[in-house]
Design a protein around this motif. Structure first.
Motif, mmCIF file in Angstrom:
data_model
loop_
_atom_site.group_PDB
_atom_site.id
_atom_site.type_symbol
_atom_site.label_atom_id
_atom_site.label_comp_id
_atom_site.label_asym_id
_atom_site.label_seq_id
_atom_site.Cartn_x
_atom_site.Cartn_y
_atom_site.Cartn_z
ATOM 1 N N VAL A 18 -6.932 -1.505 7.035
ATOM 2 C CA VAL A 18 -6.181 -1.109 5.850
ATOM 3 C C VAL A 18 -7.102 -1.183 4.638
ATOM 4 O O VAL A 18 -7.660 -2.226 4.341
ATOM 5 C CB VAL A 18 -4.954 -2.014 5.634
ATOM 6 C CG1 VAL A 18 -4.201 -1.615 4.385
ATOM 7 C CG2 VAL A 18 -4.042 -1.981 6.856
ATOM 8 N N LEU A 19 -7.250 -0.048 3.963
ATOM 9 C CA LEU A 19 -8.050 0.041 2.739
ATOM 10 C C LEU A 19 -7.096 0.297 1.585
ATOM 11 O O LEU A 19 -6.810 1.446 1.253
ATOM 12 C CB LEU A 19 -9.087 1.155 2.855
ATOM 13 C CG LEU A 19 -10.189 0.870 3.887
ATOM 14 C CD1 LEU A 19 -9.850 1.450 5.229
ATOM 15 C CD2 LEU A 19 -11.503 1.343 3.377
ATOM 16 N N PRO A 20 -6.560 -0.762 0.959
ATOM 17 C CA PRO A 20 -5.552 -0.591 -0.088
ATOM 18 C C PRO A 20 -6.020 0.269 -1.252
ATOM 19 O O PRO A 20 -5.200 0.892 -1.925
ATOM 20 C CB PRO A 20 -5.269 -2.020 -0.560
ATOM 21 C CG PRO A 20 -5.729 -2.899 0.539
ATOM 22 C CD PRO A 20 -6.856 -2.161 1.202
ATOM 23 N N CYS A 55 -5.478 8.138 -0.101
ATOM 24 C CA CYS A 55 -5.088 8.801 1.139
ATOM 25 C C CYS A 55 -5.326 7.812 2.286
ATOM 26 O O CYS A 55 -6.249 7.022 2.231
ATOM 27 C CB CYS A 55 -5.943 10.061 1.299
ATOM 28 S SG CYS A 55 -5.976 10.743 2.940
ATOM 29 N N GLY A 56 -4.527 7.854 3.292
ATOM 30 C CA GLY A 56 -4.662 6.921 4.408
ATOM 31 C C GLY A 56 -5.592 7.373 5.514
ATOM 32 O O GLY A 56 -5.488 6.900 6.644
ATOM 33 N N ALA A 57 -6.524 8.262 5.229
ATOM 34 C CA ALA A 57 -7.377 8.827 6.278
ATOM 35 C C ALA A 57 -8.265 7.792 6.952
ATOM 36 O O ALA A 57 -8.618 7.948 8.123
ATOM 37 C CB ALA A 57 -8.231 9.961 5.714
ATOM 38 N N SER A 74 3.083 14.252 5.653
ATOM 39 C CA SER A 74 4.382 13.569 5.626
ATOM 40 C C SER A 74 4.731 12.916 4.292
ATOM 41 O O SER A 74 5.667 12.129 4.228
ATOM 42 C CB SER A 74 4.430 12.525 6.744
ATOM 43 O OG SER A 74 3.362 11.619 6.601
ATOM 44 N N GLY A 75 3.986 13.224 3.237
ATOM 45 C CA GLY A 75 4.302 12.672 1.923
ATOM 46 C C GLY A 75 3.782 11.256 1.747
ATOM 47 O O GLY A 75 2.972 10.777 2.520
ATOM 48 N N THR A 76 4.284 10.588 0.741
ATOM 49 C CA THR A 76 3.830 9.237 0.432
ATOM 50 C C THR A 76 4.518 8.225 1.341
ATOM 51 O O THR A 76 5.729 8.269 1.533
ATOM 52 C CB THR A 76 4.111 8.892 -1.042
ATOM 53 O OG1 THR A 76 3.458 9.862 -1.860
ATOM 54 C CG2 THR A 76 3.603 7.511 -1.392
ATOM 55 N N ARG A 77 3.712 7.330 1.893
ATOM 56 C CA ARG A 77 4.199 6.267 2.776
ATOM 57 C C ARG A 77 3.922 4.928 2.110
ATOM 58 O O ARG A 77 2.830 4.696 1.604
ATOM 59 C CB ARG A 77 3.477 6.300 4.130
ATOM 60 C CG ARG A 77 3.639 7.586 4.886
ATOM 61 C CD ARG A 77 5.041 7.691 5.380
ATOM 62 N NE ARG A 77 5.189 8.906 6.157
ATOM 63 C CZ ARG A 77 6.151 9.089 7.007
ATOM 64 N NH1 ARG A 77 7.036 8.167 7.209
ATOM 65 N NH2 ARG A 77 6.228 10.222 7.650
ATOM 66 N N HIS A 78 4.912 4.029 2.130
ATOM 67 C CA HIS A 78 4.783 2.701 1.541
ATOM 68 C C HIS A 78 4.884 1.660 2.655
ATOM 69 O O HIS A 78 5.820 1.712 3.464
ATOM 70 C CB HIS A 78 5.897 2.441 0.520
ATOM 71 C CG HIS A 78 5.958 3.471 -0.560
ATOM 72 N ND1 HIS A 78 5.113 3.464 -1.643
ATOM 73 C CD2 HIS A 78 6.768 4.545 -0.715
ATOM 74 C CE1 HIS A 78 5.406 4.489 -2.424
ATOM 75 N NE2 HIS A 78 6.397 5.173 -1.878
ATOM 76 N N HIS A 79 3.922 0.726 2.675
ATOM 77 C CA HIS A 79 3.938 -0.339 3.677
ATOM 78 C C HIS A 79 3.412 -1.628 3.066
ATOM 79 O O HIS A 79 2.638 -1.610 2.108
ATOM 80 C CB HIS A 79 3.065 0.016 4.885
ATOM 81 C CG HIS A 79 3.556 1.186 5.661
ATOM 82 N ND1 HIS A 79 4.683 1.144 6.449
ATOM 83 C CD2 HIS A 79 3.077 2.443 5.764
ATOM 84 C CE1 HIS A 79 4.863 2.329 7.019
ATOM 85 N NE2 HIS A 79 3.905 3.140 6.607
ATOM 86 N N VAL A 101 0.833 -1.194 0.000
ATOM 87 C CA VAL A 101 0.000 0.000 0.000
ATOM 88 C C VAL A 101 0.871 1.248 0.000
ATOM 89 O O VAL A 101 1.884 1.316 0.695
ATOM 90 C CB VAL A 101 -0.931 0.002 1.246
ATOM 91 C CG1 VAL A 101 -1.787 1.233 1.291
ATOM 92 C CG2 VAL A 101 -1.795 -1.246 1.265
ATOM 93 N N SER A 102 0.440 2.235 -0.783
ATOM 94 C CA SER A 102 1.051 3.564 -0.765
ATOM 95 C C SER A 102 -0.027 4.564 -0.394
ATOM 96 O O SER A 102 -1.054 4.652 -1.070
ATOM 97 C CB SER A 102 1.615 3.921 -2.141
ATOM 98 O OG SER A 102 2.672 3.064 -2.478
#
Length: 160
Positions: A133-135, A139-141, A52-57, A45-46
């Motif tokens: 987690v909603l791939p 946005c990770g909101a 904080s910008g783009t996060r990859h996990h 997921v990005s």
């Protein structure tokens, strides 16, 4: 506090629990070890974060739909569309909340691969609690860390 006392406190802390409640035939309290009983799915997921910008996990865990289906929501089995009126409210340890519709995760409708993550980047979430987690979200909101409760409900008032 000394490091040895801090480590001792961490070692004795029980696993985090989440409560499945609402219009369910089988409400439950689940831990990360409990969630390992379901088939596990991976998601890279990005999230584009405003601050904080783009996060990859990389996350691993069961599908939210599979876990909730086992709890048996109170759908009318004679009415296929009855599922469409159910909402899913998710709360985390920090007070963050998100709302989803059943139709989003149902294989007959949106089929979104929403996870109850038990690992992040190959690190267990046993003590911190699972994460929503909603791939498919850019946005990770709606990402919820340390889930404490998931409520499935059809008890909202009509808009008419």
């Amino acid at each position: 506090m000394s490091q040895s006392l801090a480590a001792a406190g961490t070692a004795t802390r029980p696993p985090a629990e989440l409560a499945l409640t609402g219009d369910l035939d089988h409400p439950a309290r689940l831990t990360v070890p409990d969630l390992l009983a379901w088939p596990q799915h991976d998601a890279d997921v990005s999230f584009e974060c405003a601050t904080s910008g783009t996060r990859h996990h990389r996350f691993t865990g069961p599908l939210l739909h599979d876990v909730l289906a086992t709890a048996r929501p109170g759908f009318d089995p004679a009415r296929r569309k009855d599922r469409l009126r159910f909402l899913i409210a998710v709360s985390g340890t920090d007070g963050h909340r998100a709302l989803l519709s059943w139709a989003e995760i149902d294989p007959d409708f949106g089929r979104a691969p929403v996870l109850l993550a038990v690992t992040i980047d190959d690190t267990s979430l046993d003590r911190a609690g699972p994460q929503l987690v909603l791939p498919q979200d850019r946005c990770g909101a709606r990402h919820i860390s340390g889930i404490t409760a998931i409520r499935v409900d059809d008890g909202y008032t009509s808009w008419t």
